[in-house]
Design a protein around this motif. Structure first.
Motif, PDB file in Angstrom:
ATOM      1  N   THR A 168       0.809  -1.219   0.000  1.00  0.00           N
ATOM      2  CA  THR A 168       0.000   0.000   0.000  1.00  0.00           C
ATOM      3  C   THR A 168       0.849   1.278   0.000  1.00  0.00           C
ATOM      4  OG1 THR A 168      -0.214  -0.373   2.355  1.00  0.00           O
ATOM      5  CG2 THR A 168      -2.145  -0.851   1.004  1.00  0.00           C
ATOM      6  N   ARG A 169       2.091   1.198   0.502  1.00  0.00           N
ATOM      7  CA  ARG A 169       2.918   2.415   0.544  1.00  0.00           C
ATOM      8  C   ARG A 169       3.875   2.509  -0.638  1.00  0.00           C
ATOM      9  NH1 ARG A 169       5.970   1.912   5.916  1.00  0.00           N
ATOM     10  NH2 ARG A 169       5.805  -0.260   5.320  1.00  0.00           N
ATOM     11  N   PHE A 170       3.677   1.652  -1.630  1.00  0.00           N
ATOM     12  CA  PHE A 170       4.676   1.534  -2.679  1.00  0.00           C
ATOM     13  C   PHE A 170       4.503   2.568  -3.782  1.00  0.00           C
ATOM     14  CE2 PHE A 170       6.666  -1.192  -6.122  1.00  0.00           C
ATOM     15  CZ  PHE A 170       7.945  -0.936  -5.701  1.00  0.00           C
ATOM     16  N   GLY A 171       3.265   3.055  -3.993  1.00  0.00           N
ATOM     17  CA  GLY A 171       3.039   4.155  -4.928  1.00  0.00           C
ATOM     18  C   GLY A 171       3.166   3.802  -6.400  1.00  0.00           C
ATOM     19  N   ARG A 172       3.031   2.544  -6.736  1.00  0.00           N
ATOM     20  CA  ARG A 172       3.054   2.128  -8.141  1.00  0.00           C
ATOM     21  C   ARG A 172       1.865   1.231  -8.414  1.00  0.00           C
ATOM     22  NH1 ARG A 172       8.618   1.778 -10.684  1.00  0.00           N
ATOM     23  NH2 ARG A 172       9.881   3.096  -9.353  1.00  0.00           N
ATOM     24  N   LYS A 173       1.559   1.021  -9.725  1.00  0.00           N
ATOM     25  CA  LYS A 173       0.480   0.089 -10.061  1.00  0.00           C
ATOM     26  C   LYS A 173       0.892  -1.336  -9.738  1.00  0.00           C
ATOM     27  CE  LYS A 173      -1.194   2.692 -14.053  1.00  0.00           C
ATOM     28  NZ  LYS A 173      -1.115   2.654 -15.522  1.00  0.00           N
ATOM     29  N   VAL A 174       2.162  -1.678 -10.005  1.00  0.00           N
ATOM     30  CA  VAL A 174       2.632  -3.039  -9.766  1.00  0.00           C
ATOM     31  C   VAL A 174       2.829  -3.262  -8.269  1.00  0.00           C
ATOM     32  CG1 VAL A 174       5.038  -2.357 -10.136  1.00  0.00           C
ATOM     33  CG2 VAL A 174       4.420  -4.750 -10.384  1.00  0.00           C
ATOM     34  N   LYS A 175       2.438  -4.458  -7.809  1.00  0.00           N
ATOM     35  CA  LYS A 175       2.684  -4.810  -6.413  1.00  0.00           C
ATOM     36  C   LYS A 175       4.177  -5.091  -6.244  1.00  0.00           C
ATOM     37  CE  LYS A 175      -0.159  -7.233  -3.933  1.00  0.00           C
ATOM     38  NZ  LYS A 175      -0.883  -8.435  -3.445  1.00  0.00           N
ATOM     39  N   LYS A 176       4.669  -4.769  -5.063  1.00  0.00           N
ATOM     40  CA  LYS A 176       6.121  -4.874  -4.857  1.00  0.00           C
ATOM     41  C   LYS A 176       6.648  -6.278  -5.176  1.00  0.00           C
ATOM     42  CE  LYS A 176       7.319  -2.844  -1.095  1.00  0.00           C
ATOM     43  NZ  LYS A 176       7.527  -2.802   0.369  1.00  0.00           N
ATOM     44  N   GLN A 177       5.931  -7.318  -4.738  1.00  0.00           N
ATOM     45  CA  GLN A 177       6.450  -8.680  -4.928  1.00  0.00           C
ATOM     46  C   GLN A 177       6.383  -9.125  -6.386  1.00  0.00           C
ATOM     47  OE1 GLN A 177       4.001  -7.693  -2.891  1.00  0.00           O
ATOM     48  NE2 GLN A 177       2.533  -9.303  -2.456  1.00  0.00           N
ATOM     49  N   TRP A 178       5.679  -8.309  -7.224  1.00  0.00           N
ATOM     50  CA  TRP A 178       5.572  -8.641  -8.651  1.00  0.00           C
ATOM     51  C   TRP A 178       6.396  -7.712  -9.525  1.00  0.00           C
ATOM     52  CZ3 TRP A 178       3.714 -13.152 -10.326  1.00  0.00           C
ATOM     53  CH2 TRP A 178       2.942 -13.895  -9.428  1.00  0.00           C
ATOM     54  N   LEU A 179       7.212  -6.852  -8.933  1.00  0.00           N
ATOM     55  CA  LEU A 179       8.175  -6.081  -9.728  1.00  0.00           C
ATOM     56  C   LEU A 179       8.991  -7.049 -10.561  1.00  0.00           C
ATOM     57  CD1 LEU A 179       9.618  -3.641  -7.072  1.00  0.00           C
ATOM     58  CD2 LEU A 179       8.660  -2.946  -9.274  1.00  0.00           C
ATOM     59  N   ARG A 180       9.253  -6.699 -11.813  1.00  0.00           N
ATOM     60  CA  ARG A 180      10.001  -7.610 -12.674  1.00  0.00           C
ATOM     61  C   ARG A 180      11.487  -7.299 -12.630  1.00  0.00           C
ATOM     62  NH1 ARG A 180       6.985 -12.081 -14.223  1.00  0.00           N
ATOM     63  NH2 ARG A 180       4.935 -11.387 -13.627  1.00  0.00           N
ATOM     64  N   VAL A 181      12.267  -8.319 -12.366  1.00  0.00           N
ATOM     65  CA  VAL A 181      13.726  -8.226 -12.435  1.00  0.00           C
ATOM     66  C   VAL A 181      14.100  -9.119 -13.608  1.00  0.00           C
ATOM     67  CG1 VAL A 181      15.882  -8.493 -11.175  1.00  0.00           C
ATOM     68  CG2 VAL A 181      13.746  -8.033  -9.925  1.00  0.00           C
ATOM     69  N   GLY A 182      14.367  -8.514 -14.787  1.00  0.00           N
ATOM     70  CA  GLY A 182      14.479  -9.328 -15.996  1.00  0.00           C
ATOM     71  C   GLY A 182      13.119  -9.961 -16.255  1.00  0.00           C
ATOM     72  N   GLU A 183      13.060 -11.286 -16.288  1.00  0.00           N
ATOM     73  CA  GLU A 183      11.784 -11.987 -16.483  1.00  0.00           C
ATOM     74  C   GLU A 183      11.140 -12.377 -15.157  1.00  0.00           C
ATOM     75  OE1 GLU A 183      10.814 -14.461 -19.480  1.00  0.00           O
ATOM     76  OE2 GLU A 183      11.670 -13.033 -20.878  1.00  0.00           O
ATOM     77  N   LYS A 184      11.934 -12.342 -14.079  1.00  0.00           N
ATOM     78  CA  LYS A 184      11.432 -12.899 -12.812  1.00  0.00           C
ATOM     79  C   LYS A 184      10.667 -11.875 -11.991  1.00  0.00           C
ATOM     80  CE  LYS A 184      15.235 -16.163 -12.105  1.00  0.00           C
ATOM     81  NZ  LYS A 184      16.368 -16.527 -11.237  1.00  0.00           N
ATOM     82  N   PRO A 185       9.537 -12.293 -11.373  1.00  0.00           N
ATOM     83  CA  PRO A 185       8.940 -11.424 -10.362  1.00  0.00           C
ATOM     84  C   PRO A 185       9.860 -11.364  -9.141  1.00  0.00           C
ATOM     85  CG  PRO A 185       7.756 -13.512 -10.492  1.00  0.00           C
ATOM     86  CD  PRO A 185       8.819 -13.552 -11.551  1.00  0.00           C
ATOM     87  N   LEU A 186       9.738 -10.309  -8.366  1.00  0.00           N
ATOM     88  CA  LEU A 186      10.671 -10.082  -7.257  1.00  0.00           C
ATOM     89  C   LEU A 186      10.710 -11.255  -6.275  1.00  0.00           C
ATOM     90  CD1 LEU A 186      12.576  -7.841  -6.069  1.00  0.00           C
ATOM     91  CD2 LEU A 186      10.686  -7.292  -4.541  1.00  0.00           C
ATOM     92  N   TRP A 187       9.526 -11.878  -5.999  1.00  0.00           N
ATOM     93  CA  TRP A 187       9.531 -12.980  -5.030  1.00  0.00           C
ATOM     94  C   TRP A 187      10.418 -14.117  -5.507  1.00  0.00           C
ATOM     95  CZ3 TRP A 187       7.939 -17.515  -7.116  1.00  0.00           C
ATOM     96  CH2 TRP A 187       7.039 -17.473  -8.184  1.00  0.00           C
TER      97      TRP A 187
END
Ligand code: MG
Length: 374
Positions: free
Chosen positions: A15-34
Motif C-alpha cells: 500500500t505504501r509503494f506508490g506504483r500500479k505493480v505490487k512490490k512482490q511482482w516487480l520484474r527483475v528481468g523476467e522474474k517477479p521479485l519474489w
C-alpha cells in the motif's frame, strides 16, 4: 544447512509503494521479485560445502497463492491478514530446527550478510543483523534517546523454530522476530547489518535491479455467443442500435471476452471464467468494458502492460463496417493505448457453420503485453 529452512515473506499488499505493480511482482528481468529473491537467497544458503536450505517457503497473499504455486517448485503457503499471521502459517510447513525469515522486498541483501547471520546459528534464540543509530534520536516531545542503547534492526533473522512458534502464539504486535522473541524472554544476538539492505519501500532502490525484460508476450482468445432477440447488441464496448444482442450471463460482448482471454493468456493468468465465473450472480448482466478494466488493473499489479490487440469478429449480421472506427477507439481507450495499437477486423464465414446460419457470432483476438514496473 539441512537444519535451516528459509521463509520468504511475500504476502504484503504494497500500500505504501506508490506504483500500479505490487512490490512482490516487480520484474527483475523476467522474474517477479519474489522469485528473484528466493533464487538469490537459495544460492546464498550454499556455502562452506553446504547444500543449501532444507526448504524454501514463500508466504504469499491468499489471492496469489495458487498462482505462485503454479509458477514455482518452492513451497508456497497462503499468508494471513498480518505479517505475524503469514509467518505463523508459513512456520506450520517448517520441519527444521532453525528458520531464516526475510522479506521478499529485501532482495538486494548481500551474500555476506546472509552468511554472517547463518554463521552465528545457535548462539541465541534469534540472530539478527542490526546497524548502530548514527542520527540523533529523540522521542515525539524532543527528549533525547541515548543512541548507544539503540540499534536499527534488519532482516533476515535466524530463529529457533520452536521458540519463534511459541513466541508468535504468545504475543502480537511485533514487526520482526528479534523484538518478539526478546519480549518473550528469549535470547537475541545482533550481528553487523549493512546499509545497502534497505527495503524496496519507496522505489528509490529499483535502479539497482535489472530492468524488466523487453521480451514480447503474446496471447490468444476466442469466444462465441448465440444471438438473443431483443437484447442490446454490444461489441468491443460499442452499442449497435437495432441489432440483436447475445445470449450470455454478462452483456454478451464476445469481442471483449475474447480480448480479455488473449490478455490473460499473454500474462499466463488463466482465463476469463476463472476471474469472472458465469455462475456468480455478481457478474449477471456485467458490463464487459468494466470486466476489461478490472483485468487491466489486475495485470498491472502483476507487472504487465498491454501493448497491442488485434480482434477478428466473425458474423453475418449485424453489418460491422460502419462501427469499426468507434470500436477501435473504444478498445484503445479501455486498454490505455494509442489507436494504432488496436485493429478490428470483420469477416463472414461464407455462410458456413453457426455463424453462416446467423445463429450467433464468433470472435478471435490476439494481444501483446510487456513486463512493466510502472
Ligand atoms: Mg463470452
Amino acid at each position: 544447512m539441512r537444519d535451516i529452512s528459509l521463509i520468504l515473506m511475500a504476502a504484503g499488499d504494497s500500500t505504501r509503494f506508490g506504483r500500479k505493480v505490487k512490490k512482490q511482482w516487480l520484474r527483475v528481468g523476467e522474474k517477479p521479485l519474489w522469485e528473484f529473491a528466493a533464487d538469490r537467497f537459495y544460492e546464498f544458503g550454499k556455502f562452506d560445502g553446504s547444500d543449501g536450505f532444507a526448504q524454501v517457503i514463500i508466504a504469499a497473499a491468499p489471492a496469489e497463492t495458487a498462482l505462485i504455486a503454479s509458477l514455482t517448485d518452492y513451497t508456497v503457503i497462503s499468508g494471513g491478514a498480518t505479517r505475524a499471521e503469514s509467518l505463523a502459517n508459513a512456520l506450520c510447513a517448517v520441519k527444521t530446527e532453525f528458520v531464516l525469515v526475510s522479506d521478499a522486498a529485501r532482495a538486494l541483501i548481500s551474500r555476506e550478510l546472509v552468511q554472517r547471520v547463518i554463521a552465528h546459528k545457535g548462539q541465541a534464540d534469534c540472530v539478527a543483523p542490526a546497524l548502530a543509530s548514527v542520527d540523533t534520536l529523540a522521542d515525539r516531545r524532543g527528549a533525547v534517546i541515548n543512541r548507544e542503547n539503540t540499534v536499527r534492526v534488519q532482516t533476515p533473522q535466524l530463529s529457533r523454530t520452536a521458540v519463534l512458534r511459541s513466541a508468535l502464539a504468545a504475543k502480537s504486535g511485533f514487526s520482526d522476530e528479534s523484538t518478539l522473541i526478546a519480549a518473550c524472554n528469549g535470547s537475541v544476538l545482533y550481528v553487523a547489518g549493512e546499509d545497502g539492505a534497505a527495503k524496496l519501500t519507496f522505489g528509490g532502490e529499483l535502479e539497482a535491479l535489472e530492468p524488466p525484460s523487453q521480451t514480447p508476450l503474446i496471447g490468444y482468445g476466442f469466444d462465441a455467443h448465440a444471438f438473443e432477440a431483443g437484447k442490446p447488441c454490444v461489441l468491443c464496448g460499442v452499442k449497435i442500435d437495432g441489432a440483436d444482442g447475445f445470449k450470455a450471463h454478462s452483456d454478451g460482448d464476445a469481442a471483449l471476452h475474447a480480448l480479455i482471454d488473449a490478455i490473460l493468456g499473454a500474462c499466463g493468468l488463466g482465463d476469463i471464467g476463472q476471474w469472472f465465473p458465469d455462475h456468480d450472480p455478481h457478474f449477471k448482466n456485467a458490463d464487459s468494458a468494466e470486466l476489461l478494466r478490472t483485468v487491466i488493473s489486475h495485470i498491472n499489479r502483476f507487472g504487465f502492460a498491454v501493448v497491442s490487440a488485434d480482434i477478428t469478429i466473425m458474423a453475418e449480421k449485424p453489418r460491422l463496417e460502419p462501427h469499426k472506427i468507434a470500436m477501435r477507439k473504444e478498445v484503445a481507450r479501455l486498454l490505455g493505448v494509442r489507436c494504432e495499437r488496436v485493429n478490428i477486423k470483420a469477416t463472414t464465414t461464407e455462410k458456413l457453420g453457426f455463424v453462416g446460419r446467423k445463429e450467433g457470432a464468433a470472435v478471435s483476438a490476439i494481444a501483446a503485453v510487456r513486463y512493466c514496473n510502472d
